[in-house]
Design a protein around this motif. Sequence first.
Motif, PDB file in Angstrom:
ATOM      1  N   SER A 224       0.833  -1.195   0.000  1.00 60.36           N
ATOM      2  CA  SER A 224       0.000   0.000   0.000  1.00 60.36           C
ATOM      3  C   SER A 224       0.874   1.254   0.000  1.00 60.36           C
ATOM      4  O   SER A 224       1.679   1.468   0.902  1.00 60.36           O
ATOM      5  N   GLY A 225       0.735   2.048  -1.033  1.00 60.95           N
ATOM      6  CA  GLY A 225       1.487   3.293  -1.135  1.00 60.95           C
ATOM      7  C   GLY A 225       2.945   3.123  -1.523  1.00 60.95           C
ATOM      8  O   GLY A 225       3.694   4.089  -1.584  1.00 60.95           O
ATOM      9  N   ALA A 226       3.362   1.902  -1.821  1.00 59.57           N
ATOM     10  CA  ALA A 226       4.767   1.649  -2.157  1.00 59.57           C
ATOM     11  C   ALA A 226       5.052   1.874  -3.639  1.00 59.57           C
ATOM     12  O   ALA A 226       6.208   1.924  -4.040  1.00 59.57           O
ATOM     13  N   GLY A 227       4.009   1.978  -4.438  1.00 63.49           N
ATOM     14  CA  GLY A 227       4.209   2.182  -5.868  1.00 63.49           C
ATOM     15  C   GLY A 227       4.607   0.922  -6.608  1.00 63.49           C
ATOM     16  O   GLY A 227       5.058   0.991  -7.744  1.00 63.49           O
ATOM     17  N   VAL A 228       4.477  -0.228  -5.972  1.00 63.53           N
ATOM     18  CA  VAL A 228       4.749  -1.511  -6.623  1.00 63.53           C
ATOM     19  C   VAL A 228       3.604  -2.467  -6.310  1.00 63.53           C
ATOM     20  O   VAL A 228       2.865  -2.280  -5.350  1.00 63.53           O
ATOM     21  N   THR A 229       3.477  -3.491  -7.123  1.00 67.13           N
ATOM     22  CA  THR A 229       2.390  -4.455  -6.952  1.00 67.13           C
ATOM     23  C   THR A 229       2.647  -5.379  -5.772  1.00 67.13           C
ATOM     24  O   THR A 229       3.778  -5.518  -5.299  1.00 67.13           O
ATOM     25  N   ARG A 230       1.594  -6.017  -5.335  1.00 70.04           N
ATOM     26  CA  ARG A 230       1.715  -7.019  -4.266  1.00 70.04           C
ATOM     27  C   ARG A 230       2.658  -8.147  -4.707  1.00 70.04           C
ATOM     28  O   ARG A 230       3.426  -8.662  -3.913  1.00 70.04           O
ATOM     29  N   GLN A 231       2.582  -8.503  -5.988  1.00 70.16           N
ATOM     30  CA  GLN A 231       3.437  -9.567  -6.500  1.00 70.16           C
ATOM     31  C   GLN A 231       4.906  -9.157  -6.423  1.00 70.16           C
ATOM     32  O   GLN A 231       5.763  -9.974  -6.069  1.00 70.16           O
ATOM     33  N   ALA A 232       5.202  -7.895  -6.744  1.00 69.98           N
ATOM     34  CA  ALA A 232       6.587  -7.416  -6.665  1.00 69.98           C
ATOM     35  C   ALA A 232       7.067  -7.412  -5.224  1.00 69.98           C
ATOM     36  O   ALA A 232       8.195  -7.827  -4.932  1.00 69.98           O
ATOM     37  N   VAL A 233       6.211  -6.958  -4.303  1.00 68.39           N
ATOM     38  CA  VAL A 233       6.571  -6.970  -2.879  1.00 68.39           C
ATOM     39  C   VAL A 233       6.827  -8.397  -2.428  1.00 68.39           C
ATOM     40  O   VAL A 233       7.817  -8.676  -1.722  1.00 68.39           O
ATOM     41  N   THR A 234       5.979  -9.321  -2.852  1.00 69.81           N
ATOM     42  CA  THR A 234       6.156 -10.733  -2.484  1.00 69.81           C
ATOM     43  C   THR A 234       7.500 -11.260  -2.977  1.00 69.81           C
ATOM     44  O   THR A 234       8.216 -11.938  -2.237  1.00 69.81           O
ATOM     45  N   GLN A 235       7.851 -10.940  -4.217  1.00 70.14           N
ATOM     46  CA  GLN A 235       9.133 -11.397  -4.761  1.00 70.14           C
ATOM     47  C   GLN A 235      10.314 -10.798  -3.989  1.00 70.14           C
ATOM     48  O   GLN A 235      11.283 -11.498  -3.693  1.00 70.14           O
ATOM     49  N   HIS A 236      10.224  -9.524  -3.660  1.00 73.41           N
ATOM     50  CA  HIS A 236      11.290  -8.885  -2.878  1.00 73.41           C
ATOM     51  C   HIS A 236      11.417  -9.529  -1.489  1.00 73.41           C
ATOM     52  O   HIS A 236      12.520  -9.761  -1.002  1.00 73.41           O
ATOM     53  N   LEU A 237      10.279  -9.827  -0.883  1.00 73.79           N
ATOM     54  CA  LEU A 237      10.306 -10.467   0.438  1.00 73.79           C
ATOM     55  C   LEU A 237      10.909 -11.869   0.357  1.00 73.79           C
ATOM     56  O   LEU A 237      11.635 -12.285   1.264  1.00 73.79           O
ATOM     57  N   LYS A 238      10.643 -12.571  -0.725  1.00 73.00           N
ATOM     58  CA  LYS A 238      11.229 -13.910  -0.906  1.00 73.00           C
ATOM     59  C   LYS A 238      12.753 -13.825  -1.014  1.00 73.00           C
ATOM     60  O   LYS A 238      13.472 -14.673  -0.473  1.00 73.00           O
ATOM     61  N   VAL A 239      13.261 -12.804  -1.704  1.00 69.46           N
ATOM     62  CA  VAL A 239      14.713 -12.609  -1.798  1.00 69.46           C
ATOM     63  C   VAL A 239      15.282 -12.316  -0.413  1.00 69.46           C
ATOM     64  O   VAL A 239      16.300 -12.896  -0.006  1.00 69.46           O
ATOM     65  N   LEU A 240      14.618 -11.422   0.324  1.00 69.35           N
ATOM     66  CA  LEU A 240      15.077 -11.092   1.677  1.00 69.35           C
ATOM     67  C   LEU A 240      15.012 -12.313   2.600  1.00 69.35           C
ATOM     68  O   LEU A 240      15.898 -12.529   3.423  1.00 69.35           O
ATOM     69  N   GLU A 241      13.968 -13.117   2.429  1.00 69.38           N
ATOM     70  CA  GLU A 241      13.837 -14.334   3.230  1.00 69.38           C
ATOM     71  C   GLU A 241      14.956 -15.319   2.884  1.00 69.38           C
ATOM     72  O   GLU A 241      15.561 -15.927   3.769  1.00 69.38           O
ATOM     73  N   GLY A 242      15.248 -15.462   1.604  1.00 66.12           N
ATOM     74  CA  GLY A 242      16.322 -16.352   1.177  1.00 66.12           C
ATOM     75  C   GLY A 242      17.679 -15.930   1.714  1.00 66.12           C
ATOM     76  O   GLY A 242      18.552 -16.762   1.938  1.00 66.12           O
ATOM     77  N   ALA A 243      17.837 -14.625   1.937  1.00 66.96           N
ATOM     78  CA  ALA A 243      19.085 -14.099   2.492  1.00 66.96           C
ATOM     79  C   ALA A 243      19.092 -14.150   4.020  1.00 66.96           C
ATOM     80  O   ALA A 243      20.081 -13.780   4.648  1.00 66.96           O
ATOM     81  N   GLY A 244      17.978 -14.605   4.596  1.00 66.30           N
ATOM     82  CA  GLY A 244      17.906 -14.725   6.050  1.00 66.30           C
ATOM     83  C   GLY A 244      17.638 -13.423   6.774  1.00 66.30           C
ATOM     84  O   GLY A 244      17.918 -13.306   7.970  1.00 66.30           O
ATOM     85  N   LEU A 245      17.067 -12.440   6.084  1.00 62.65           N
ATOM     86  CA  LEU A 245      16.862 -11.128   6.697  1.00 62.65           C
ATOM     87  C   LEU A 245      15.434 -10.892   7.189  1.00 62.65           C
ATOM     88  O   LEU A 245      15.210 -10.047   8.050  1.00 62.65           O
ATOM     89  N   VAL A 246      14.475 -11.614   6.624  1.00 60.83           N
ATOM     90  CA  VAL A 246      13.084 -11.511   7.078  1.00 60.83           C
ATOM     91  C   VAL A 246      12.505 -12.913   7.177  1.00 60.83           C
ATOM     92  O   VAL A 246      13.053 -13.876   6.622  1.00 60.83           O
ATOM     93  N   GLN A 247      11.387 -12.996   7.881  1.00 60.86           N
ATOM     94  CA  GLN A 247      10.672 -14.269   7.937  1.00 60.86           C
ATOM     95  C   GLN A 247       9.176 -13.991   7.901  1.00 60.86           C
ATOM     96  O   GLN A 247       8.714 -12.985   8.428  1.00 60.86           O
ATOM     97  N   GLY A 248       8.476 -14.882   7.250  1.00 63.37           N
ATOM     98  CA  GLY A 248       7.035 -14.726   7.106  1.00 63.37           C
ATOM     99  C   GLY A 248       6.294 -15.812   7.857  1.00 63.37           C
ATOM    100  O   GLY A 248       6.777 -16.928   7.981  1.00 63.37           O
TER     101      GLY A 248
END
Length: 110
Positions: free
Chosen positions: A43-67
């Motif tokens: 919301s308000g990020a200027g990117v789609t939910r799908q793009a946010v999901t992909q970015h979060l998956k990269v961050l998760e793969g790097a061990g920086l976030v968890q869902g």
Amino acid sequence: MKAQAERIPDRAAQFAALGDPQRLRLVETLAERGEASISDLSSGAGVTRQAVTQHLKVLEGAGLVQGTIRGREHVWALDADGLASTEAEFERLKAAWRQRLARLKLLVEG
């Protein structure tokens, strides 16, 4: 020294993940909020939910976030251990750089 060399792929993934402006914004947002859903993050990020999901998956793969799944939502938060590992690496690099600068200073002034 061997242990450091074995961790290079992990460290490279962390640095690469943080090197993208959108992913860095997501990390900053999660640091401020504590946790957030994909809907909240997009919301308000200027990117789609799908793009946010992909970015979060990269961050998760790097061990920086968890869902985690809560009801129908996927809620994301920073991974304290992963961030501590990245911070420790920055501190190690900073200390090595300071040592090199100190040696250079001695060489130039001595």
